[in-house]
Write an enzyme that holds these catalytic residues in place. Structure first.
Site, PDB file in Angstrom:
ATOM      1  N   ASP A 332       0.818  -1.211   0.000  1.00  0.00           N
ATOM      2  CA  ASP A 332       0.000   0.000   0.000  1.00  0.00           C
ATOM      3  C   ASP A 332       0.853   1.263   0.000  1.00  0.00           C
ATOM      4  O   ASP A 332       2.000   1.246   0.443  1.00  0.00           O
ATOM      5  CB  ASP A 332      -0.905   0.030   1.246  1.00  0.00           C
ATOM      6  N   GLU A 333       0.275   2.317  -0.506  1.00  0.00           N
ATOM      7  CA  GLU A 333       0.815   3.682  -0.395  1.00  0.00           C
ATOM      8  C   GLU A 333       2.312   3.778  -0.689  1.00  0.00           C
ATOM      9  O   GLU A 333       3.034   4.492   0.003  1.00  0.00           O
ATOM     10  CB  GLU A 333       0.560   4.232   1.026  1.00  0.00           C
TER      11      GLU A 333
END
Ligand code: TNX
Length: 519
Positions: A332-333
């Site tokens: 993620d991210e």
């Protein structure tokens, strides 16, 4: 006597009368008040009374049923003070006892159970040990709330007579605990596991690494914990789990039919590793330890071979400590990783996990890569990513941030938490259907439901409980109970009655004004 005096005397005596009546005849817990609500409940108007001469009998020669019986006895002894012996029996003729049985003819699948309560006996049967375990959680909830007390309480210990037939809607039901932003002790995680088990959850995802800390001992890369585990958000001393402690947690969870899913987040969220080993950085220079709460600034060097050796070593050790089928690879991210580097990187990481015999799970961004058969994508924010994962044949773990992120504040006055995804009041946490949330993600595409607790603002067990409860029983119901007929107006009454139970368990929960609490 003046009239007002007479009136108040009458009033006082009727109050005394009502309270006497209450203490001598405790209200039976209606089986229809259970959380999560069972598939089918038929009350029979009778009641079973647990007494000091009640025994727990195991029908048939099952070691696992015997263990379940011992677990039940351990849960019922502290508050009742009864002996509750556990032994084998061949038939159910003796009245006044509890009988547990694994019976292959039951139609209850891997996790379902059948519970029959009459004035003479309690009989719990299940196809598999997990079903017995969940039936035991139901028995606990059918007893007065004070059964959860850790010291002897005075009560009639009656269970309402009913036939209950029950099994879960979704196969994976659980929670994620972020032990990286703030570290939580083995004792805290065990309490968390017990709370999951009480609500028939079967999965605990541990977020074991992030920018602020590395929390699992890796023997081939010892500086990950020696240096990378030394701090946390806000600074100060943190910690990590030794492999022995982690194994102990895995066993504690497995004894409660909970699978631990360990996550090593990558290629972003890796500052703790980058600070511990200079060679993982593209410029060969270790970063500084980080104690803030920004996201998206770190990345492993995707172009270096040593990075893949590191990942192979870490997942190799983790796979050997993890009997469960899943390893979570984060993903993620990763704003500091170029998209053209992220795609081949995540693809290679899936290969490494597969090589170690495990199934990869990743946050929804992993759908940008080509997903290996079996890989699960965890929907948290991006429905386009999740739809793409479904298009590739992957199953989805449903963790929509605006519904299930337990680090989100209840409202603007909540003393902890964030609100970037939403304020999530108890009603909002309950009013959604995983199979109707995203167009194109249907029941058959969903692997399970997981409610994450990120810990930027959560520093101790009391904080954990305050953010998790009372939203968590609602997630348990969404994950376990049939969707048909679900309504907040009906549920909030059950949750209100459930308050005394959370209190007896010592849970410091948020007393939402949306719920009619009954003390
Ligand atoms: C987003 S959800 C994150 C976490 C934060 C969380 C705070 C996700 C996959 N990433 O790194 O802790 O928001 O709510």
């Amino acid at each position: 006597m003046r009239l007002p005096h007479l009136l108040s005397l009458l009033l006082i005596s009727s109050v005394i009368f009502i309270s006497c009546k209450n203490s001598s005849e405790p209200v039976l817990i209606d089986a229809a008040d259970l959380i999560p609500k069972p598939v089918s409940v038929t009350s029979n108007g009778e009641s079973f009374q647990l007494t000091d001469s009640t025994s727990i009998y195991i029908l048939g020669e099952s070691q696992e049923a015997l263990q379940a019986g011992q677990y039940l006895a351990e849960k019922l002894r502290p508050a009742t003070g009864f002996k509750l012996t556990v032994s084998n029996a061949t038939e159910t003729s003796k009245p006044g006892n509890i009988y547990l049985q694994i019976s292959a003819d039951s139609a209850s699948g891997n996790e379902g159970y059948e519970l029959h309560v009459t004035k003479d006996r309690v009989k719990l049967s299940a196809n598999k040990p997990a079903g017995l375990f969940y039936g035991i959680q139901t028995i606990r909830q059918l007893l007065p709330a004070s059964i959860e007390s850790s010291s002897v309480q005075q009560s009639a210990w009656k269970i309402a007579g009913a036939d209950i037939s029950d099994h879960p809607l979704y196969p994976l039901r659980g929670s994620m605990l972020d032990v990286a932003r703030h570290f939580f002790s083995v004792t805290d995680v065990k309490r968390y596991i017990d709370l999951l088990a009480y609500y028939k959850m079967n999965l605990l995802h541990l977020h074991l690494s992030d920018d602020q800390g590395w929390r699992i001992e890796i023997k081939s890369w010892p500086n990950l914990t020696a240096h990378g585990g030394s701090t946390q958000v806000g600074g100060g001393k943190a910690g990590f789990y030794t492999q022995e402690e982690y194994k102990d947690l895995v066993k504690y969870a497995a004894d409660r039919f909970i699978t631990i899913v360990p996550e090593i987040d990558m290629p972003g969220h890796t500052n703790a590793a980058l600070a511990s080993y200079p060679e993982l950085n593209c410029n060969d220079t270790a970063t500084k330890l980080y104690t803030g709460t920004e996201v998206g600034f770190s990345t492993l060097c995707t172009k270096k071979e040593i990075t893949y050796k590191f990942i192979d070593d870490v997942f190799g050790e983790l796979a050997s400590l993890t009997p469960g089928p899943y390893l979570h690879i984060g993903g993620d991210e990763s704003h500091a990783t170029k998209k053209e580097d992220y795609i081949p990187f995540m693809s290679r990481v899936q290969d490494i996990v597969k090589k170690h015999g495990k199934i990869p799970i990743g946050w929804d961004e992993i759908a940008l890569t080509s997903l290996q058969p079996g890989t699960i994508a965890q929907f948290w924010a991006d429905s386009a990513n999740s739809k793409e994962a479904v298009r590739q044949g992957a199953k989805i773990m449903m963790s929509p941030a605006n519904k299930t992120y337990m680090d989100m504040q209840y409202d603007s006055t909540t003393r902890l938490g964030l609100h970037w995804a939403a304020y999530i009041e108890v009603d909002s946490a309950y009013i959604w259907n995983p199979a109707k949330l995203v167009n194109g993600i249907n029941y058959e595409n969903i692997a399970g439901i997981e409610a994450p607790l990120w810990s930027e603002t959560v520093t101790n067990m009391d904080d954990i409980e305050y953010m998790v409860f009372p939203r968590f029983p609602g997630y348990a119901e969404i994950a376990w109970s049939p969707e048909k007929g679900r309504s907040w107006d009906e549920y909030k009454i059950r949750l209100g009655k459930h308050g005394s139970r959370m209190k007896a368990m010592g849970i410091d929960f948020y007393k939402s004004a949306k719920v009619p609490w009954i003390e």
